[in-house]
Scaffold this motif. Structure first.
Motif, PDB file in Angstrom:
ATOM      1  N   ARG A  19     -41.235  -2.881 -19.180  1.00 44.93           N
ATOM      2  CA  ARG A  19     -41.168  -2.609 -20.613  1.00 44.93           C
ATOM      3  C   ARG A  19     -40.936  -1.118 -20.812  1.00 44.93           C
ATOM      4  NH1 ARG A  19     -44.658  -6.692 -23.957  1.00 44.93           N
ATOM      5  NH2 ARG A  19     -44.280  -8.496 -22.655  1.00 44.93           N
ATOM      6  N   TYR A  20     -40.072  -0.819 -21.744  1.00 44.12           N
ATOM      7  CA  TYR A  20     -39.751   0.575 -22.056  1.00 44.12           C
ATOM      8  C   TYR A  20     -40.793   1.121 -23.018  1.00 44.12           C
ATOM      9  CZ  TYR A  20     -36.985   4.507 -23.867  1.00 44.12           C
ATOM     10  OH  TYR A  20     -36.537   5.733 -24.251  1.00 44.12           O
ATOM     11  N   LEU A  27     -41.136   3.507 -17.924  1.00 40.39           N
ATOM     12  CA  LEU A  27     -41.003   2.060 -17.834  1.00 40.39           C
ATOM     13  C   LEU A  27     -42.285   1.537 -17.215  1.00 40.39           C
ATOM     14  CD1 LEU A  27     -37.361   1.800 -16.462  1.00 40.39           C
ATOM     15  CD2 LEU A  27     -38.135   1.412 -18.810  1.00 40.39           C
ATOM     16  N   ALA A  28     -42.847   0.480 -17.800  1.00 42.98           N
ATOM     17  CA  ALA A  28     -44.148  -0.003 -17.357  1.00 42.98           C
ATOM     18  C   ALA A  28     -44.097  -1.449 -16.881  1.00 42.98           C
ATOM     19  CB  ALA A  28     -45.154   0.119 -18.496  1.00 42.98           C
ATOM     20  N   CYS A  29     -44.844  -1.718 -15.819  1.00 43.42           N
ATOM     21  CA  CYS A  29     -45.005  -3.066 -15.282  1.00 43.42           C
ATOM     22  C   CYS A  29     -46.433  -3.516 -15.570  1.00 43.42           C
ATOM     23  CB  CYS A  29     -44.735  -3.088 -13.780  1.00 43.42           C
ATOM     24  SG  CYS A  29     -45.037  -4.716 -13.048  1.00 43.42           S
ATOM     25  N   ARG A  30     -46.565  -4.545 -16.380  1.00 44.36           N
ATOM     26  CA  ARG A  30     -47.886  -5.062 -16.739  1.00 44.36           C
ATOM     27  C   ARG A  30     -48.584  -5.671 -15.512  1.00 44.36           C
ATOM     28  NH1 ARG A  30     -50.523  -5.766 -21.036  1.00 44.36           N
ATOM     29  NH2 ARG A  30     -51.792  -7.525 -21.641  1.00 44.36           N
ATOM     30  N   ALA A  31     -47.840  -6.403 -14.692  1.00 47.59           N
ATOM     31  CA  ALA A  31     -48.427  -7.096 -13.544  1.00 47.59           C
ATOM     32  C   ALA A  31     -49.026  -6.123 -12.523  1.00 47.59           C
ATOM     33  CB  ALA A  31     -47.379  -7.979 -12.878  1.00 47.59           C
ATOM     34  N   ASP A  55     -56.379   0.747 -19.601  1.00 50.71           N
ATOM     35  CA  ASP A  55     -56.488  -0.382 -20.535  1.00 50.71           C
ATOM     36  C   ASP A  55     -55.792  -0.112 -21.861  1.00 50.71           C
ATOM     37  OD1 ASP A  55     -57.866  -1.920 -18.699  1.00 50.71           O
ATOM     38  OD2 ASP A  55     -59.820  -1.274 -19.396  1.00 50.71           O
ATOM     39  N   GLU A  56     -55.842   1.128 -22.348  1.00 50.10           N
ATOM     40  CA  GLU A  56     -55.151   1.480 -23.608  1.00 50.10           C
ATOM     41  C   GLU A  56     -53.654   1.318 -23.459  1.00 50.10           C
ATOM     42  OE1 GLU A  56     -55.807   2.255 -26.906  1.00 50.10           O
ATOM     43  OE2 GLU A  56     -57.748   1.539 -26.231  1.00 50.10           O
ATOM     44  N   ASP A  57     -53.120   1.765 -22.335  1.00 53.38           N
ATOM     45  CA  ASP A  57     -51.686   1.626 -22.079  1.00 53.38           C
ATOM     46  C   ASP A  57     -51.288   0.145 -22.090  1.00 53.38           C
ATOM     47  OD1 ASP A  57     -51.275   4.399 -21.683  1.00 53.38           O
ATOM     48  OD2 ASP A  57     -51.777   4.219 -19.549  1.00 53.38           O
ATOM     49  N   LEU A  58     -52.104  -0.686 -21.463  1.00 55.99           N
ATOM     50  CA  LEU A  58     -51.803  -2.116 -21.389  1.00 55.99           C
ATOM     51  C   LEU A  58     -51.824  -2.771 -22.768  1.00 55.99           C
ATOM     52  CD1 LEU A  58     -53.701  -3.065 -18.146  1.00 55.99           C
ATOM     53  CD2 LEU A  58     -51.241  -2.906 -18.454  1.00 55.99           C
ATOM     54  N   LYS A  59     -52.714  -2.323 -23.639  1.00 55.14           N
ATOM     55  CA  LYS A  59     -52.743  -2.851 -25.016  1.00 55.14           C
ATOM     56  C   LYS A  59     -51.433  -2.580 -25.722  1.00 55.14           C
ATOM     57  CE  LYS A  59     -57.698  -2.442 -25.787  1.00 55.14           C
ATOM     58  NZ  LYS A  59     -58.735  -1.733 -26.546  1.00 55.14           N
ATOM     59  N   ASP A  60     -50.862  -1.407 -25.490  1.00 58.84           N
ATOM     60  CA  ASP A  60     -49.589  -1.050 -26.118  1.00 58.84           C
ATOM     61  C   ASP A  60     -48.447  -1.944 -25.645  1.00 58.84           C
ATOM     62  OD1 ASP A  60     -50.847   1.004 -27.455  1.00 58.84           O
ATOM     63  OD2 ASP A  60     -50.156   2.564 -26.082  1.00 58.84           O
ATOM     64  N   LEU A  61     -48.572  -2.510 -24.456  1.00 60.60           N
ATOM     65  CA  LEU A  61     -47.509  -3.350 -23.928  1.00 60.60           C
ATOM     66  C   LEU A  61     -47.507  -4.738 -24.551  1.00 60.60           C
ATOM     67  CD1 LEU A  61     -47.625  -2.480 -20.128  1.00 60.60           C
ATOM     68  CD2 LEU A  61     -46.001  -1.686 -21.839  1.00 60.60           C
ATOM     69  N   GLY A  62     -48.581  -5.089 -25.227  1.00 58.50           N
ATOM     70  CA  GLY A  62     -48.646  -6.402 -25.887  1.00 58.50           C
ATOM     71  C   GLY A  62     -49.141  -7.504 -25.035  1.00 58.50           C
TER      72      GLY A  62
END
Length: 62
Positions: A19-20, A27-31, A55-62
């Motif tokens: 995800r951008y 670019l972020a990988c949730r997994a 955890d905050e970053d992951l919240k932004d990814l949806g």
């Protein structure tokens, strides 16, 4: 970030989708919980360049 490039790039660790994160410039990988920097409009897709997502970053990814 070019939309077509985003469609073909995958996480170098798990080969999952990325995800951008425009504001963070990465670019972020949730997994894998990793984010890869974008420098001069070029994604740096090296595992050792990835940073851990909190955890905050992951919240932004949806």
């Amino acid at each position: 970030m070019d939309r077509r490039l985003l469609e073909i790039l995958v996480c170098p660790v798990c080969k999952g989708p990325l995800r951008y994160r425009r504001e963070a410039g990465e670019l972020a990988c949730r997994a894998c919980r990793l984010a890869y920097p974008i420098r001069d409009d070029i994604p740096v897709m090296l595992e050792e360049e990835g940073r851990s997502l909190n955890d905050e970053d992951l919240k932004d990814l949806g």
